[in-house]
Enzyme design. Structure first.
Site, PDB file in Angstrom:
ATOM      1  N   ASN A   1       0.832  -1.220   0.000  1.00  0.00           N
ATOM      2  CA  ASN A   1       0.000   0.000   0.000  1.00  0.00           C
ATOM      3  C   ASN A   1       0.864   1.267   0.000  1.00  0.00           C
ATOM      4  O   ASN A   1       0.484   2.282   0.568  1.00  0.00           O
ATOM      5  CB  ASN A   1      -0.995   0.008   1.168  1.00  0.00           C
ATOM      6  CG  ASN A   1      -2.069   1.101   1.088  1.00  0.00           C
ATOM      7  OD1 ASN A   1      -2.466   1.674   2.088  1.00  0.00           O
ATOM      8  ND2 ASN A   1      -2.541   1.419  -0.103  1.00  0.00           N
TER       9      ASN A   1
ATOM     10  N   CYS B   1       2.945   1.696  -3.168  1.00  0.00           N
ATOM     11  CA  CYS B   1       3.269   1.925  -4.585  1.00  0.00           C
ATOM     12  C   CYS B   1       2.023   1.795  -5.461  1.00  0.00           C
ATOM     13  O   CYS B   1       1.412   2.793  -5.843  1.00  0.00           O
ATOM     14  CB  CYS B   1       4.358   0.961  -5.071  1.00  0.00           C
ATOM     15  SG  CYS B   1       5.948   1.210  -4.254  1.00  0.00           S
ATOM     16  N   ARG B   2       1.625   0.558  -5.766  1.00  0.00           N
ATOM     17  CA  ARG B   2       0.591   0.358  -6.790  1.00  0.00           C
ATOM     18  C   ARG B   2      -0.800   0.818  -6.367  1.00  0.00           C
ATOM     19  O   ARG B   2      -1.470   1.538  -7.114  1.00  0.00           O
ATOM     20  CB  ARG B   2       0.549  -1.126  -7.195  1.00  0.00           C
ATOM     21  CG  ARG B   2       1.788  -1.581  -7.899  1.00  0.00           C
ATOM     22  CD  ARG B   2       1.868  -3.089  -7.968  1.00  0.00           C
ATOM     23  NE  ARG B   2       2.096  -3.673  -6.655  1.00  0.00           N
ATOM     24  CZ  ARG B   2       2.105  -4.966  -6.393  1.00  0.00           C
ATOM     25  NH1 ARG B   2       1.846  -5.821  -7.378  1.00  0.00           N
ATOM     26  NH2 ARG B   2       2.342  -5.418  -5.184  1.00  0.00           N
TER      27      ARG B   2
HETATM   28  P1  4NP Z   1       3.267  -2.183  -3.391  1.00  0.00           P
HETATM   29  O1  4NP Z   1       4.858  -2.377  -3.417  1.00  0.00           O
HETATM   30  O2  4NP Z   1       2.690  -3.534  -3.002  1.00  0.00           O
HETATM   31  O3  4NP Z   1       2.935  -1.827  -4.796  1.00  0.00           O
HETATM   32  O4  4NP Z   1       2.978  -1.101  -2.381  1.00  0.00           O
HETATM   33  C1  4NP Z   1       5.560  -2.860  -2.309  1.00  0.00           C
HETATM   34  C2  4NP Z   1       5.975  -1.978  -1.336  1.00  0.00           C
HETATM   35  C3  4NP Z   1       6.678  -2.446  -0.232  1.00  0.00           C
HETATM   36  C4  4NP Z   1       6.959  -3.791  -0.124  1.00  0.00           C
HETATM   37  C5  4NP Z   1       6.534  -4.674  -1.102  1.00  0.00           C
HETATM   38  C6  4NP Z   1       5.825  -4.206  -2.188  1.00  0.00           C
HETATM   39  N1  4NP Z   1       7.708  -4.269   0.980  1.00  0.00           N
HETATM   40  O5  4NP Z   1       7.995  -5.462   1.028  1.00  0.00           O
HETATM   41  O6  4NP Z   1       8.045  -3.480   1.879  1.00  0.00           O
END
Ligand code: 4NP
Length: 173
Positions: A29, A31-32
């Site tokens: 939560n 980035c995407r």
């Molecule tokens: P998101 O990306 O799922 O698109 O927000 C990520 C952000 C952080 C992490 C993994 C994915 N993390 O492992 O901290």
């Protein structure tokens, strides 16, 4: 192929003049899904339709609760006119009561969401963002950009702009 059962509930609310409640979900939560929230908010505002949409995002993980979106995601989004101000939160069972459509970014998000869904009916609200892509792409999901470079973040925004546009049309078109 779009999950028509999930969309039917959202279309009915829209037709009745009730806000369509959409929750975008990824892992962190940061980035995407906050980018999806920003793209969708801008889109409904541009169409003069903001009153009929409630848009939020959440993560299946709990690594970044309370944080703003990743700085790289904010910079790439800002270049396209999106200001991302969401504060990270984790998805909860109650989200299945509070939202009509729960949109996962990749297969892992979808698996995790189905595991959290309190009932099969609640699970029927889950859809994949990739179901809505209407650009020529080899992707059927929004890939995690966290360990990628600038191109990964641009790809996320390209896919989200396509997917949010089609999602809007499927519900309100
Ligand atoms: P998101 O990306 O799922 O698109 O927000 C990520 C952000 C952080 C992490 C993994 C994915 N993390 O492992 O901290």
């Amino acid at each position: 192929m779009v999950n028509e059962i999930a969309l039917e509930g959202a279309r009915n609310r829209y037709r009745e003049g009730k806000p369509v409640r959409v929750l975008f979900v990824c892992l962190g939560n940061i980035c995407r899904s906050p980018a999806a929230e920003g793209v969708m908010r801008a889109l409904v505002e541009e169409r003069g339709d903001a009153a009929l949409w409630e848009i939020d995002s959440a993560g299946t993980g709990n690594y970044h609760i309370g944080d703003l979106p990743d700085k790289r995601m904010r910079i790439h989004a800002r270049r396209r006119g999106y200001e991302l101000t969401h504060r990270c939160r984790q998805v909860c069972e109650c989200d299945f009561d509070d939202f009509d459509l729960i949109v996962g970014m990749d297969a892992m998000n979808l698996r995790n969401l189905h595991a959290i869904a309190p009932t099969p009916e609640a699970g029927g609200k889950i859809v994949g963002m990739g179901e809505f892509f209407d650009i020529a792409t080899r992707y059927d999901h929004v890939p995690d950009p966290y360990y990628e470079g600038a191109e990964g973040f641009e790809l996320v925004l390209d896919l989200l702009q396509s997917g949010c546009g089609r999602l809007y049309e499927e519900v309100a078109g």
